[in-house]
Design an enzyme around this catalytic site. Sequence first.
Site, PDB file in Angstrom:
ATOM      1  N   THR A 127       4.185   1.872 113.822  1.00 11.09           N
ATOM      2  CA  THR A 127       2.787   2.358 113.846  1.00 11.09           C
ATOM      3  C   THR A 127       2.403   3.082 112.549  1.00 11.09           C
ATOM      4  O   THR A 127       1.269   3.502 112.396  1.00 11.09           O
ATOM      5  CB  THR A 127       2.589   3.331 115.038  1.00 11.09           C
ATOM      6  OG1 THR A 127       3.551   4.390 114.900  1.00 11.09           O
ATOM      7  CG2 THR A 127       2.795   2.611 116.362  1.00 11.09           C
ATOM      8  N   GLY A 128       3.343   3.216 111.630  1.00  6.16           N
ATOM      9  CA  GLY A 128       3.053   3.904 110.357  1.00  6.16           C
ATOM     10  C   GLY A 128       2.413   2.953 109.349  1.00  6.16           C
ATOM     11  O   GLY A 128       2.250   1.763 109.625  1.00  6.16           O
TER      12      GLY A 128
ATOM     13  N   SER B 217       4.656   7.533 120.974  1.00  8.80           N
ATOM     14  CA  SER B 217       3.928   6.261 120.801  1.00  8.80           C
ATOM     15  C   SER B 217       4.381   5.189 121.783  1.00  8.80           C
ATOM     16  O   SER B 217       3.798   4.110 121.842  1.00  8.80           O
ATOM     17  CB  SER B 217       4.113   5.746 119.363  1.00  8.80           C
ATOM     18  OG  SER B 217       3.569   6.661 118.447  1.00  8.80           O
TER      19      SER B 217
ATOM     20  N   CYS C  29       9.836   2.528  96.291  1.00  2.06           N
ATOM     21  CA  CYS C  29       8.777   1.655  95.789  1.00  2.06           C
ATOM     22  C   CYS C  29       8.652   1.712  94.268  1.00  2.06           C
ATOM     23  O   CYS C  29       8.548   0.680  93.592  1.00  2.06           O
ATOM     24  CB  CYS C  29       7.446   1.982  96.444  1.00  2.06           C
ATOM     25  SG  CYS C  29       7.137   3.719  96.651  1.00  2.06           S
TER      26      CYS C  29
ATOM     27  N   GLN D 148       1.171   7.360  90.895  1.00  2.00           N
ATOM     28  CA  GLN D 148       1.446   6.827  92.209  1.00  2.00           C
ATOM     29  C   GLN D 148       0.341   7.033  93.224  1.00  2.00           C
ATOM     30  O   GLN D 148      -0.228   8.111  93.347  1.00  2.00           O
ATOM     31  CB  GLN D 148       2.789   7.370  92.723  1.00  2.00           C
ATOM     32  CG  GLN D 148       3.946   6.940  91.833  1.00  2.00           C
ATOM     33  CD  GLN D 148       5.329   7.334  92.300  1.00  2.00           C
ATOM     34  OE1 GLN D 148       6.180   7.666  91.497  1.00  2.00           O
ATOM     35  NE2 GLN D 148       5.615   7.255  93.591  1.00  2.00           N
TER      36      GLN D 148
ATOM     37  N   HIS E 102       1.054   1.554  92.872  1.00  2.00           N
ATOM     38  CA  HIS E 102       1.630   2.441  91.858  1.00  2.00           C
ATOM     39  C   HIS E 102       1.531   1.788  90.472  1.00  2.00           C
ATOM     40  O   HIS E 102       1.713   0.570  90.342  1.00  2.00           O
ATOM     41  CB  HIS E 102       3.107   2.701  92.153  1.00  2.00           C
ATOM     42  CG  HIS E 102       3.383   3.509  93.386  1.00  2.00           C
ATOM     43  ND1 HIS E 102       2.425   4.243  94.061  1.00  2.00           N
ATOM     44  CD2 HIS E 102       4.557   3.712  94.055  1.00  2.00           C
ATOM     45  CE1 HIS E 102       2.987   4.854  95.098  1.00  2.00           C
ATOM     46  NE2 HIS E 102       4.269   4.553  95.138  1.00  2.00           N
TER      47      HIS E 102
HETATM   48  C1  2RA Z   1       5.953   7.967  97.300  1.00  2.00           C
HETATM   49  N1  2RA Z   1       7.756   6.560  96.504  1.00  2.00           N
HETATM   50  O1  2RA Z   1       5.206   7.274  96.608  1.00  2.00           O
HETATM   51  C2  2RA Z   1       7.417   7.601  97.456  1.00  2.00           C
HETATM   52  C3  2RA Z   1       7.750   7.221  98.870  1.00  2.00           C
HETATM   53  N2  2RA Z   1       7.007   6.106  99.317  1.00  2.00           N
HETATM   54  O2  2RA Z   1       5.581   8.986  97.920  1.00  2.00           O
END
Ligand code: 2RA
Length: 329
Positions: free
Chosen positions: A9-10, A38, A126, A153, A234
């Site tokens: 659900t995230g 949930s 990521c 990011q 990002h």
């Molecule tokens: C962020 N890379 O962007 C870390 C975790 N997803 O917060």
Amino acid sequence: MKVAVVGATGLVGTKMLQVLEERAFPVTELIPVASERSVGKEVQFKGKGYKVVSAEDAITAKPNVAIFSAGGSTSLALAPKFAEAGITVIDNSSAWRMDPSKKLVVPEINADALTPEDKIIANPNCSTIQMVVAINPLHKKYKIKRIVVSTYQSVTGTGKKAVDQLFNERKGEQGEMAYKYQIDLNVIPQIDVFLDNGYTKEEMKMVNETKKIMRDDSIKVTATTVRIPVVGGHSESVNIEFENDFDLDEVRQILSNAPGVVLQDDIANAEYPMPMWAHDKDEVFVGRLRRDETQPNTLNMWIVSDNLRKGAATNAIQIAEYLQSQNML
Ligand code: 2RA
């Protein structure tokens, strides 16, 4: 194939369902798992509603694979239980990434390291994934000596609360704060907590994960990771010093042919990667290629990718696709 999605659900879990459907992964039964509160809620998959179940019920259902994006503590508690039941776990948290007994995999780079004995497989961070997808083909050709990376990011990396904070601030409304400070019209040079060396956990993830994925501890990495008010993905400014000199046209050729990479580099037409173009795509977009004229054998590049997709959901599902192709599920 029975597939469990733990954290269904995230933000990332929801993206995993979308990508599983888009890529036509052979799911015969979906088992969505989320926190106790949930359980019983419904998630949509391939036009059907599936009730969220508890982790215990998911283990009993014996899925072939369980793809996790439920945070490190949940993964530390539950992944071993799934693995002990013979279920292969692909985990998107940081819990197992630097465990020497666990593989940290970007399929374009090191899927070949996987064996049927790997029952808990780590999905990298990521910001690391998009960088190594772009630089690995160049490493193979010119051998990387040192990387200086600054990231920009997306708030989606933090989760739904951060996205809500950004849009509340944009509307001038009060709401829950995901960050210590306002994020709209601001940048925050801190992602995750600070360590004793003055770097954040996010920065040290890029340093350590890069070496493990590329299987080369000689690569020096220094990072500054920054949160910006963006949602599409990002962005990273990367300066790479190679052991050997390079030819810029050859670099373009290598990147144009690199798996998972799209070269977007036409400054005459102001074409370069941007989150608004990368949003909801699976590729890693590279541009602004230019020689660093201040020192030999050094290249500047700009890398953008959707952190919820290649940075998380898609990379994890590509690992599952590889395992399936090797009859390891
Ligand atoms: C962020 N890379 O962007 C870390 C975790 N997803 O917060």
